[in-house]
Design a protein around this motif. Structure first.
Motif, PDB file in Angstrom:
ATOM      1  N   THR A 190      29.548 -41.923  14.457  1.00  0.00           N
ATOM      2  CA  THR A 190      28.811 -40.849  14.870  1.00  0.00           C
ATOM      3  C   THR A 190      27.285 -41.187  14.458  1.00  0.00           C
ATOM      4  O   THR A 190      26.393 -40.444  14.891  1.00  0.00           O
ATOM      5  CB  THR A 190      29.306 -39.561  14.199  1.00  0.00           C
ATOM      6  OG1 THR A 190      29.051 -39.750  12.736  1.00  0.00           O
ATOM      7  CG2 THR A 190      30.704 -39.427  14.244  1.00  0.00           C
ATOM      8  N   GLY A 191      26.888 -42.021  13.886  1.00  0.00           N
ATOM      9  CA  GLY A 191      25.682 -41.929  13.058  1.00  0.00           C
ATOM     10  C   GLY A 191      25.725 -40.732  12.520  1.00  0.00           C
ATOM     11  O   GLY A 191      26.447 -40.285  11.819  1.00  0.00           O
ATOM     12  N   ASP A 192      24.311 -40.183  12.199  1.00  0.00           N
ATOM     13  CA  ASP A 192      23.875 -39.120  11.249  1.00  0.00           C
ATOM     14  C   ASP A 192      24.568 -37.678  11.650  1.00  0.00           C
ATOM     15  O   ASP A 192      24.184 -36.553  11.262  1.00  0.00           O
ATOM     16  CB  ASP A 192      22.985 -39.085  10.488  1.00  0.00           C
ATOM     17  CG  ASP A 192      22.444 -40.170   9.669  1.00  0.00           C
ATOM     18  OD1 ASP A 192      23.277 -40.878   9.351  1.00  0.00           O
ATOM     19  OD2 ASP A 192      21.475 -40.377   9.154  1.00  0.00           O
ATOM     20  N   ILE A 193      25.008 -37.713  13.059  1.00  0.00           N
ATOM     21  CA  ILE A 193      25.774 -36.494  13.406  1.00  0.00           C
ATOM     22  C   ILE A 193      26.736 -36.038  12.345  1.00  0.00           C
ATOM     23  O   ILE A 193      27.002 -34.692  12.002  1.00  0.00           O
ATOM     24  CB  ILE A 193      26.348 -36.694  14.907  1.00  0.00           C
ATOM     25  CG1 ILE A 193      25.371 -36.963  15.768  1.00  0.00           C
ATOM     26  CG2 ILE A 193      27.211 -35.247  15.321  1.00  0.00           C
ATOM     27  CD1 ILE A 193      26.332 -37.562  17.049  1.00  0.00           C
ATOM     28  N   PRO A 226      26.032 -33.138   4.416  1.00  0.00           N
ATOM     29  CA  PRO A 226      25.179 -33.348   5.579  1.00  0.00           C
ATOM     30  C   PRO A 226      23.686 -33.489   5.429  1.00  0.00           C
ATOM     31  O   PRO A 226      23.449 -32.947   4.195  1.00  0.00           O
ATOM     32  CB  PRO A 226      25.633 -32.101   6.207  1.00  0.00           C
ATOM     33  CG  PRO A 226      26.616 -31.461   5.903  1.00  0.00           C
ATOM     34  CD  PRO A 226      26.862 -31.910   4.361  1.00  0.00           C
ATOM     35  N   TYR A 227      23.068 -34.299   5.958  1.00  0.00           N
ATOM     36  CA  TYR A 227      21.499 -34.511   5.953  1.00  0.00           C
ATOM     37  C   TYR A 227      21.032 -33.453   6.902  1.00  0.00           C
ATOM     38  O   TYR A 227      21.252 -33.570   8.120  1.00  0.00           O
ATOM     39  CB  TYR A 227      21.162 -36.007   6.171  1.00  0.00           C
ATOM     40  CG  TYR A 227      21.767 -36.969   5.310  1.00  0.00           C
ATOM     41  CD1 TYR A 227      21.922 -36.507   4.053  1.00  0.00           C
ATOM     42  CD2 TYR A 227      21.471 -38.278   5.477  1.00  0.00           C
ATOM     43  CE1 TYR A 227      22.481 -37.580   3.170  1.00  0.00           C
ATOM     44  CE2 TYR A 227      21.844 -39.197   4.709  1.00  0.00           C
ATOM     45  CZ  TYR A 227      22.240 -38.823   3.328  1.00  0.00           C
ATOM     46  OH  TYR A 227      22.743 -39.797   2.688  1.00  0.00           O
ATOM     47  N   ALA A 228      19.924 -32.736   6.575  1.00  0.00           N
ATOM     48  CA  ALA A 228      19.642 -31.634   7.414  1.00  0.00           C
ATOM     49  C   ALA A 228      18.012 -31.712   7.773  1.00  0.00           C
ATOM     50  O   ALA A 228      17.422 -30.547   7.967  1.00  0.00           O
ATOM     51  CB  ALA A 228      20.289 -30.228   7.142  1.00  0.00           C
ATOM     52  N   PHE A 229      17.423 -32.951   7.870  1.00  0.00           N
ATOM     53  CA  PHE A 229      15.973 -32.944   7.985  1.00  0.00           C
ATOM     54  C   PHE A 229      15.707 -32.982   9.577  1.00  0.00           C
ATOM     55  O   PHE A 229      16.191 -34.039  10.244  1.00  0.00           O
ATOM     56  CB  PHE A 229      15.579 -34.000   7.071  1.00  0.00           C
ATOM     57  CG  PHE A 229      15.716 -34.202   5.820  1.00  0.00           C
ATOM     58  CD1 PHE A 229      15.036 -33.203   4.937  1.00  0.00           C
ATOM     59  CD2 PHE A 229      16.896 -34.848   5.123  1.00  0.00           C
ATOM     60  CE1 PHE A 229      15.502 -33.201   3.684  1.00  0.00           C
ATOM     61  CE2 PHE A 229      17.030 -34.819   3.760  1.00  0.00           C
ATOM     62  CZ  PHE A 229      16.404 -34.087   3.013  1.00  0.00           C
ATOM     63  N   GLY A 230      14.838 -32.164  10.023  1.00  0.00           N
ATOM     64  CA  GLY A 230      14.332 -32.336  11.390  1.00  0.00           C
ATOM     65  C   GLY A 230      15.519 -31.926  12.337  1.00  0.00           C
ATOM     66  O   GLY A 230      15.281 -32.447  13.494  1.00  0.00           O
ATOM     67  N   TYR A 277      19.348 -31.960   0.430  1.00  0.00           N
ATOM     68  CA  TYR A 277      19.605 -32.614   1.598  1.00  0.00           C
ATOM     69  C   TYR A 277      19.997 -31.461   2.732  1.00  0.00           C
ATOM     70  O   TYR A 277      20.067 -31.767   3.872  1.00  0.00           O
ATOM     71  CB  TYR A 277      20.448 -33.712   1.531  1.00  0.00           C
ATOM     72  CG  TYR A 277      19.955 -34.839   0.565  1.00  0.00           C
ATOM     73  CD1 TYR A 277      18.677 -34.996   0.175  1.00  0.00           C
ATOM     74  CD2 TYR A 277      20.849 -36.025  -0.016  1.00  0.00           C
ATOM     75  CE1 TYR A 277      18.237 -35.850  -0.694  1.00  0.00           C
ATOM     76  CE2 TYR A 277      20.542 -37.023  -0.378  1.00  0.00           C
ATOM     77  CZ  TYR A 277      18.801 -37.072  -1.119  1.00  0.00           C
ATOM     78  OH  TYR A 277      18.571 -37.938  -1.753  1.00  0.00           O
ATOM     79  N   TYR A 278      20.846 -30.446   2.237  1.00  0.00           N
ATOM     80  CA  TYR A 278      21.470 -29.633   2.967  1.00  0.00           C
ATOM     81  C   TYR A 278      20.638 -28.172   2.994  1.00  0.00           C
ATOM     82  O   TYR A 278      19.951 -27.772   4.063  1.00  0.00           O
ATOM     83  CB  TYR A 278      22.902 -29.477   3.094  1.00  0.00           C
ATOM     84  CG  TYR A 278      23.177 -28.299   3.842  1.00  0.00           C
ATOM     85  CD1 TYR A 278      23.409 -28.634   5.458  1.00  0.00           C
ATOM     86  CD2 TYR A 278      23.600 -27.063   3.653  1.00  0.00           C
ATOM     87  CE1 TYR A 278      23.681 -27.663   6.208  1.00  0.00           C
ATOM     88  CE2 TYR A 278      24.027 -25.993   4.361  1.00  0.00           C
ATOM     89  CZ  TYR A 278      23.963 -26.300   5.808  1.00  0.00           C
ATOM     90  OH  TYR A 278      24.405 -25.383   6.901  1.00  0.00           O
ATOM     91  N   VAL A 279      20.911 -27.430   2.101  1.00  0.00           N
ATOM     92  CA  VAL A 279      20.472 -25.979   1.828  1.00  0.00           C
ATOM     93  C   VAL A 279      18.780 -25.774   2.383  1.00  0.00           C
ATOM     94  O   VAL A 279      18.592 -25.087   3.299  1.00  0.00           O
ATOM     95  CB  VAL A 279      20.803 -25.534   0.445  1.00  0.00           C
ATOM     96  CG1 VAL A 279      19.996 -24.212   0.373  1.00  0.00           C
ATOM     97  CG2 VAL A 279      22.283 -25.781   0.368  1.00  0.00           C
ATOM     98  N   THR A 280      17.972 -26.546   1.467  1.00  0.00           N
ATOM     99  CA  THR A 280      16.656 -26.445   1.492  1.00  0.00           C
ATOM    100  C   THR A 280      16.243 -26.472   2.991  1.00  0.00           C
ATOM    101  O   THR A 280      15.390 -25.604   3.541  1.00  0.00           O
ATOM    102  CB  THR A 280      15.896 -27.121   0.664  1.00  0.00           C
ATOM    103  OG1 THR A 280      16.205 -26.695  -0.644  1.00  0.00           O
ATOM    104  CG2 THR A 280      14.560 -26.899   0.836  1.00  0.00           C
ATOM    105  N   PRO A 281      16.230 -27.923   3.639  1.00  0.00           N
ATOM    106  CA  PRO A 281      16.130 -28.202   4.822  1.00  0.00           C
ATOM    107  C   PRO A 281      16.729 -27.343   6.072  1.00  0.00           C
ATOM    108  O   PRO A 281      16.026 -26.918   7.144  1.00  0.00           O
ATOM    109  CB  PRO A 281      16.079 -29.659   5.257  1.00  0.00           C
ATOM    110  CG  PRO A 281      17.301 -29.922   3.955  1.00  0.00           C
ATOM    111  CD  PRO A 281      17.001 -29.016   3.062  1.00  0.00           C
TER     112      PRO A 281
END
Length: 354
Positions: free
Chosen positions: A233-236, A242-246, A335-339
């Motif tokens: 999946t890559g970063d899907i 989870p990473y949630a930047f951009g 990495y998740y909540v803030t972004p």
């Protein structure tokens, strides 16, 4: 004396960090190996890579975050097969998944680099801004970490917690290790792009590259091995947090639902351990949907971004994703909540940019 002892401890931590292998190699099917990168919750991360060996050549999915790691990967690939790397696939434009391109091209001059067309564009226009900023600030960032480790205090005067001391030391070690290499990077772009789907054959082995929609970026490429029912999946998908930047929140939820409905028995995320069922995907979908619904409720009440985000309660999910682990909790917040909540608020207002 106190600072001298601190520096000695710092050097020992540096030596430990440099000695660690960058990947654990896991065989998940005949001719399919995952290079699992170390700790996805740290500050300087590396992505997973997947090696697929065909009848007459090899494909590597994602080429690593540094030249050093790509060279290590190639050394290990040569232990597994004498066949040449014909294809390098970049899942998306974030640097921890494609810096190694230049090393693979040097080692295998005939290989083709493949990515989604939007990913190639982002590599051309967004990535150079990142490099410029990194080069301009890295010495100052390294010096700040070193000072705070030695003094045990933040710039504002508050003392570092025990978990912060460990985290700062690890981040400092990674930054020092990689700082000189940053200046050696050569932009090595994809030579082939696709928009919806591209099917490759390495001898009799079928490999499908698919774009399922905007998710972690606007050009995420996933890879399906249909015979083995394996999805990469890559970063899907990233584990354990989870990473949630951009990101594109609403579309990402739909992409994850598509994955949850796919006939696959194994999922390889962009970071973290291989998933052998859909339970983690379902947890991520539930987290995203709850986050979105709560942010939307705040926006409907006319709350500004700060107040709408403050009303969101994700503690149930924090326990699921992070438990009592300090590093996972750090990642869940940062990495998740803030972004993510910021991206959701902006998307709901039609204000979402890159």
């Amino acid at each position: 004396m106190k600072n001298r002892i601190g520096l000695l401890g710092l050097l020992m931590l540096l030596q430990s960090a440099w000695a660690q292998e960058p990947y654990e190699i896991q065989k998940i099917a005949d001719g399919v190996y995952v290079f699992i990168a170390e700790d996805p919750t740290k500050d300087v991360v590396n992505g997973n890579s997947v090696l697929v060996i065909g009848d007459d050549g090899v494909l590597i999915f994602d080429s690593g975050t540094s030249l050093r790691e790509a060279r290590w990967m190639i050394k290990e690939i040569k232990k597994l097969t004498t066949k040449p790397v014909k294809f390098v696939v970049n899942s998306h434009w974030h640097w921890d998944h494609w810096i190694g391109n230049q090393v693979f091209v040097e080692a295998y001059p005939g290989c083709q680099i493949i990515a989604h067309s939007s990913t190639r564009s982002a590599m051309m226009y967004q990535y150079p801004r990142f490099v410029k900023q990194a080069l301009a600030t890295q010495d100052q960032v390294i010096a700040t970490y070193k000072k705070e480790i030695e003094t045990g205090k933040h710039d504002g005067g508050d003392s570092l917690t025990l978990s912060e001391k460990k985290r700062w030391a690890r981040t400092y070690a990674d930054l020092v290790r990689d700082s000189a290499e940053t200046r050696q990077y050569k932009e090595t772009l994809p030579t082939m792009t696709f928009d919806k789907k591209l099917t490759l054959y390495i001898g009799s082995r079928e490999i499908q590259l698919v774009f399922l929609g905007n998710a972690n970026t606007r050009g995420d490429a996933a890879m399906l091995l249909p015979a083995e029912k394996i999805l990469i999946t890559g970063d899907i998908l990233v584990s354990p947090v989870p990473y949630a930047f951009g990101v594109s929140p609403r579309s990402w939820i739909n992409v994850l639902k598509t994955i949850a409905a796919m006939d696959v028995k194994m999922i390889v995320p962009g970071h973290g351990m291989v998933q052998t069922d859909k339970s983690y995907v379902q947890n991520v979908i539930a987290l995203f949907e709850s986050s979105y619904e709560q942010v939307a409720a705040g926006r409907r009440k006319g709350l500004n971004a700060k107040d709408a985000v403050a009303k969101v309660d994700l503690e149930k999910f924090r326990k699921i994703f992070a438990g009592n682990d300090d590093a996972k909790n750090w990642a869940f917040t940062n990495y998740y909540v803030t972004p993510m909540l910021d991206r959701m608020y902006k998307e709901l207002g039609g204000e979402l940019g890159e």
